[in-house]
Scaffold this active site. Structure first.
Site, PDB file in Angstrom:
ATOM      1  N   GLY A 101       0.845  -1.206   0.000  1.00 15.94           N
ATOM      2  CA  GLY A 101       0.000   0.000   0.000  1.00 15.94           C
ATOM      3  C   GLY A 101       0.871   1.243   0.000  1.00 15.94           C
ATOM      4  O   GLY A 101       1.856   1.305   0.739  1.00 15.94           O
ATOM      5  N   ARG A 117       1.119  -5.089  -5.565  1.00 18.00           N
ATOM      6  CA  ARG A 117       1.333  -6.322  -4.807  1.00 18.00           C
ATOM      7  C   ARG A 117       1.679  -7.376  -5.849  1.00 18.00           C
ATOM      8  O   ARG A 117       1.107  -7.403  -6.931  1.00 18.00           O
ATOM      9  CB  ARG A 117       0.097  -6.657  -3.986  1.00 18.00           C
ATOM     10  CG  ARG A 117      -0.162  -5.565  -2.928  1.00 18.00           C
ATOM     11  CD  ARG A 117      -1.057  -6.006  -1.795  1.00 18.00           C
ATOM     12  NE  ARG A 117      -1.013  -5.027  -0.714  1.00 18.00           N
ATOM     13  CZ  ARG A 117      -1.843  -3.994  -0.587  1.00 18.00           C
ATOM     14  NH1 ARG A 117      -2.807  -3.801  -1.460  1.00 18.00           N
ATOM     15  NH2 ARG A 117      -1.726  -3.162   0.428  1.00 18.00           N
ATOM     16  N   ASP A 172       5.521  -4.412   6.145  1.00 19.33           N
ATOM     17  CA  ASP A 172       6.017  -5.682   6.665  1.00 19.33           C
ATOM     18  C   ASP A 172       6.142  -6.757   5.564  1.00 19.33           C
ATOM     19  O   ASP A 172       7.155  -7.440   5.458  1.00 19.33           O
ATOM     20  CB  ASP A 172       4.998  -6.104   7.739  1.00 19.33           C
ATOM     21  CG  ASP A 172       5.319  -7.402   8.371  1.00 19.33           C
ATOM     22  OD1 ASP A 172       6.199  -7.419   9.223  1.00 19.33           O
ATOM     23  OD2 ASP A 172       4.688  -8.411   7.994  1.00 19.33           O
ATOM     24  N   THR A 189       4.173   2.619   5.444  1.00 17.06           N
ATOM     25  CA  THR A 189       2.784   2.137   5.510  1.00 17.06           C
ATOM     26  C   THR A 189       2.023   3.002   6.499  1.00 17.06           C
ATOM     27  O   THR A 189       2.564   3.354   7.554  1.00 17.06           O
ATOM     28  CB  THR A 189       2.689   0.657   5.937  1.00 17.06           C
ATOM     29  OG1 THR A 189       1.328   0.373   6.280  1.00 17.06           O
ATOM     30  CG2 THR A 189       3.550   0.311   7.139  1.00 17.06           C
ATOM     31  N   ASP A 204      -0.251   2.003   8.292  1.00 18.42           N
ATOM     32  CA  ASP A 204      -0.809   1.164   9.363  1.00 18.42           C
ATOM     33  C   ASP A 204      -0.043   1.219  10.696  1.00 18.42           C
ATOM     34  O   ASP A 204      -0.594   0.870  11.729  1.00 18.42           O
ATOM     35  CB  ASP A 204      -0.870  -0.302   8.908  1.00 18.42           C
ATOM     36  CG  ASP A 204      -1.746  -0.496   7.683  1.00 18.42           C
ATOM     37  OD1 ASP A 204      -2.608   0.372   7.433  1.00 18.42           O
ATOM     38  OD2 ASP A 204      -1.569  -1.499   6.967  1.00 18.42           O
ATOM     39  N   ASP A 263       2.230  -0.817  11.736  1.00 17.77           N
ATOM     40  CA  ASP A 263       2.099  -2.188  12.255  1.00 17.77           C
ATOM     41  C   ASP A 263       3.416  -2.955  12.226  1.00 17.77           C
ATOM     42  O   ASP A 263       3.415  -4.174  12.140  1.00 17.77           O
ATOM     43  CB  ASP A 263       1.028  -2.939  11.449  1.00 17.77           C
ATOM     44  CG  ASP A 263       1.349  -3.015   9.958  1.00 17.77           C
ATOM     45  OD1 ASP A 263       2.293  -2.347   9.508  1.00 17.77           O
ATOM     46  OD2 ASP A 263       0.658  -3.759   9.242  1.00 17.77           O
ATOM     47  N   ARG A 278      -5.438  -2.443   8.802  1.00 21.05           N
ATOM     48  CA  ARG A 278      -5.427  -3.925   8.773  1.00 21.05           C
ATOM     49  C   ARG A 278      -5.676  -4.462  10.171  1.00 21.05           C
ATOM     50  O   ARG A 278      -6.635  -4.097  10.793  1.00 21.05           O
ATOM     51  CB  ARG A 278      -4.097  -4.439   8.219  1.00 21.05           C
ATOM     52  CG  ARG A 278      -3.939  -4.142   6.756  1.00 21.05           C
ATOM     53  CD  ARG A 278      -2.897  -5.045   6.173  1.00 21.05           C
ATOM     54  NE  ARG A 278      -2.561  -4.583   4.843  1.00 21.05           N
ATOM     55  CZ  ARG A 278      -1.910  -5.294   3.951  1.00 21.05           C
ATOM     56  NH1 ARG A 278      -1.499  -6.511   4.245  1.00 21.05           N
ATOM     57  NH2 ARG A 278      -1.655  -4.813   2.770  1.00 21.05           N
TER      58      ARG A 278
HETATM   59  P1  ADP Z   1       3.001  -4.345   2.766  1.00 19.76           P
HETATM   60  O1  ADP Z   1       4.405  -4.299   2.308  1.00 19.76           O
HETATM   61  O2  ADP Z   1       2.342  -2.999   2.750  1.00 19.76           O
HETATM   62  O3  ADP Z   1       2.845  -5.088   4.078  1.00 19.76           O
HETATM   63  P2  ADP Z   1       1.945  -6.679   1.362  1.00 19.76           P
HETATM   64  O4  ADP Z   1       1.830  -7.518   2.597  1.00 19.76           O
HETATM   65  O5  ADP Z   1       0.805  -6.706   0.411  1.00 19.76           O
HETATM   66  O6  ADP Z   1       2.157  -5.130   1.674  1.00 19.76           O
HETATM   67  O7  ADP Z   1       3.279  -7.142   0.607  1.00 19.76           O
HETATM   68  C1  ADP Z   1       3.711  -6.454  -0.555  1.00 19.76           C
HETATM   69  C2  ADP Z   1       4.418  -7.418  -1.464  1.00 19.76           C
HETATM   70  O8  ADP Z   1       5.588  -7.956  -0.828  1.00 19.76           O
HETATM   71  C3  ADP Z   1       3.644  -8.670  -1.863  1.00 19.76           C
HETATM   72  O9  ADP Z   1       2.717  -8.434  -2.899  1.00 19.76           O
HETATM   73  C4  ADP Z   1       4.772  -9.562  -2.337  1.00 19.76           C
HETATM   74  O10 ADP Z   1       5.232  -9.159  -3.593  1.00 19.76           O
HETATM   75  C5  ADP Z   1       5.867  -9.253  -1.322  1.00 19.76           C
HETATM   76  N1  ADP Z   1       5.857 -10.227  -0.230  1.00 19.76           N
HETATM   77  C6  ADP Z   1       5.085 -10.240   0.873  1.00 19.76           C
HETATM   78  N2  ADP Z   1       5.361 -11.295   1.673  1.00 19.76           N
HETATM   79  C7  ADP Z   1       6.338 -11.990   1.036  1.00 19.76           C
HETATM   80  C8  ADP Z   1       7.051 -13.190   1.325  1.00 19.76           C
HETATM   81  N3  ADP Z   1       6.833 -13.883   2.433  1.00 19.76           N
HETATM   82  N4  ADP Z   1       7.981 -13.611   0.424  1.00 19.76           N
HETATM   83  C9  ADP Z   1       8.217 -12.915  -0.697  1.00 19.76           C
HETATM   84  N5  ADP Z   1       7.573 -11.772  -1.021  1.00 19.76           N
HETATM   85  C10 ADP Z   1       6.650 -11.312  -0.189  1.00 19.76           C
HETATM   86  O1  F6P Z   2      -1.638  -1.441   4.317  1.00 22.40           O
HETATM   87  C1  F6P Z   2      -2.201  -0.217   3.986  1.00 22.40           C
HETATM   88  C2  F6P Z   2      -3.678  -0.359   3.730  1.00 22.40           C
HETATM   89  O2  F6P Z   2      -4.182   0.917   3.376  1.00 22.40           O
HETATM   90  C3  F6P Z   2      -4.497  -0.970   4.869  1.00 22.40           C
HETATM   91  O3  F6P Z   2      -4.742  -0.037   5.896  1.00 22.40           O
HETATM   92  C4  F6P Z   2      -5.713  -1.433   4.140  1.00 22.40           C
HETATM   93  O4  F6P Z   2      -6.370  -2.495   4.826  1.00 22.40           O
HETATM   94  C5  F6P Z   2      -5.140  -1.936   2.848  1.00 22.40           C
HETATM   95  O5  F6P Z   2      -3.916  -1.232   2.651  1.00 22.40           O
HETATM   96  C6  F6P Z   2      -6.030  -1.722   1.646  1.00 22.40           C
HETATM   97  O6  F6P Z   2      -5.402  -2.280   0.556  1.00 22.40           O
HETATM   98  P1  F6P Z   2      -5.893  -2.144  -0.961  1.00 22.40           P
HETATM   99  O7  F6P Z   2      -5.100  -1.018  -1.543  1.00 22.40           O
HETATM  100  O8  F6P Z   2      -5.500  -3.446  -1.567  1.00 22.40           O
HETATM  101  O9  F6P Z   2      -7.350  -1.881  -0.943  1.00 22.40           O
END
Ligand code: ADP
Ligand code: F6P
Length: 322
Positions: free
Chosen positions: A11, A72, A103, A126, A128, A130, A172
């Site tokens: 995000g 993502r 994360d 982020t 969040d 978190d 989240r």
């Molecule tokens: P954020 O970074 O905001 O927490 P996501 O959890 O959606 O957002 O993770 C973003 C991207 O990071 C995922 O779409 C993926 O490409 C990569 N990613 C997340 N977890 C893993 C993992 N365990 N191993 C490899 N890539 C990951």
């Molecule tokens: O992680 C940031 C965030 O804005 C969260 O607070 C929310 O739940 C999520 O992303 C929404 O994601 P998307 O852009 O996939 O709707």
């Protein structure tokens, strides 16, 4: 180190552009060329990589979103795709990587580092808040300020009508946006995933607030609990005589011009990222803030730190809402 890649992932968060700008300009001061990778890990897989310079980041510090786009990318969880991504970086001569994301993005970065050993640095971006190892993440301050603007407006009209309003915020599974905006916005009730609640207690508080003479009730609801419409339904089953309205703030709280705090934090993180990548012993590290200082930690150790909820702030909130 002569060439580094920069990407934003997950995000978007206000301040990501300020961080990109800081990395590019600090790298330029260290005679390092920067390459933008578009759309997070997807751009690494597709070879969507291009040279970016000090002019590319002009007029961006005040902008929300991310000039490098974000995405993502589920494929990045698989080793064969990460190998392909590595080969794309090698084709551009990139020797180090800056990942600005949450994360999940950091877990991807760590897996990538374990596969190929390319030095990597993560900047926590982020809304969040978190991520356990850092007090704050980039974008959180701006998001909370945006929520506060909305709370002020909602309060005016709720008071005018003697109503209660549920304001649903993002985060989240983390309740920080709700708690910080709840305390700073004077919410009567704050509902977050970290603290289980009984609907009867919420009803009691709303009724009691009315008896005490409160002319409006703001219920700050973290999205990790339930949706505002679900909560409204539950409340309406047990309450009458009080009008309840709902507002889901949604993406309004993720966009917008970054606050001073987020711009400074981003600028400091970018400078540290370049310092780390310039050293021989970078490995895979993540940057954050503790007690107003910029810190950096080994990524694997940092990601093992659980995200702790600020119980004391929540306790204060319960006293201030009386
Ligand atoms: P954020 O970074 O905001 O927490 P996501 O959890 O959606 O957002 O993770 C973003 C991207 O990071 C995922 O779409 C993926 O490409 C990569 N990613 C997340 N977890 C893993 C993992 N365990 N191993 C490899 N890539 C990951
Ligand atoms: O992680 C940031 C965030 O804005 C969260 O607070 C929310 O739940 C999520 O992303 C929404 O994601 P998307 O852009 O996939 O709707």
């Amino acid at each position: 180190m002569k060439k580094i890649g920069i990407l934003t992932s997950g995000g978007d968060a206000p301040g990501m552009n300020a961080a990109i700008r800081s990395v590019v300009r600090c790298a330029s001061c260290a005679d390092i060329d920067s390459y933008g990778i578009e759309c997070g890990y997807s751009g690494m897989l597709d070879g969507n990589i291009f040279r970016i310079d000090n002019r590319f980041v002009s007029d961006t510090i005040q902008k929300g979103g991310t000039i490098l786009k974000t995405a993502r990318c589920p494929e990045f969880k698989e080793k064969e795709y990460r190998q392909k991504a590595y080969e794309n970086l090698l084709a551009f001569g990139i020797e180090g990587l800056v990942v600005i994301g949450g994360d999940g993005s950091f877990r991807g970065m760590l897996e990538f580092y374990k596969d190929c050993g390319l030095p990597c640095v993560g900047i926590p971006g982020t809304i969040d808040n978190d991520i356990g190892y850092t007090d704050f993440t980039l974008g959180f301050d701006t998001a909370v300020n945006t929520v506060l603007g909305a709370v002020n407006n909602v309060r005016d009209t709720m008071t005018a009508h003697n109503r209660a309003c549920i304001i649903e915020v993002m985060g989240r599974k983390c309740g920080d946006i709700a708690v910080y905006a709840g305390v700073a916005g004077g919410a009567e009730i704050i509902l977050i995933p970290e603290i289980p609640f009984k609907i009867e207690d919420v009803v009691k508080t709303i009724k009691y607030d009315r008896i005490k003479g409160k002319q409006s009730v703001i219920i700050m609801l973290a999205e990790g609990v339930c949706s505002c419409s679900e909560l409204k339904e539950q409340l309406l089953e047990k309450i009458d005589g009080i009008q309840i309205r709902t507002v889901k703030l949604g993406y309004i709280q993720r966009g917008g011009t970054p606050s001073m705090s987020d711009r400074i934090f981003a600028s400091r993180c970018g400078a540290r990222a370049v310092e780390l990548l310039s050293s021989d012993k970078c490995g895979c590290r993540v940057i954050g803030t503790k007690n107003n200082e910029i810190i950096d930690l080994n990524a694997e150790e940092a990601l093992a730190i659980p995200n702790e909820f600020d119980k004391e702030l929540y306790r204060i909130a319960t006293m201030l809402s009386k």
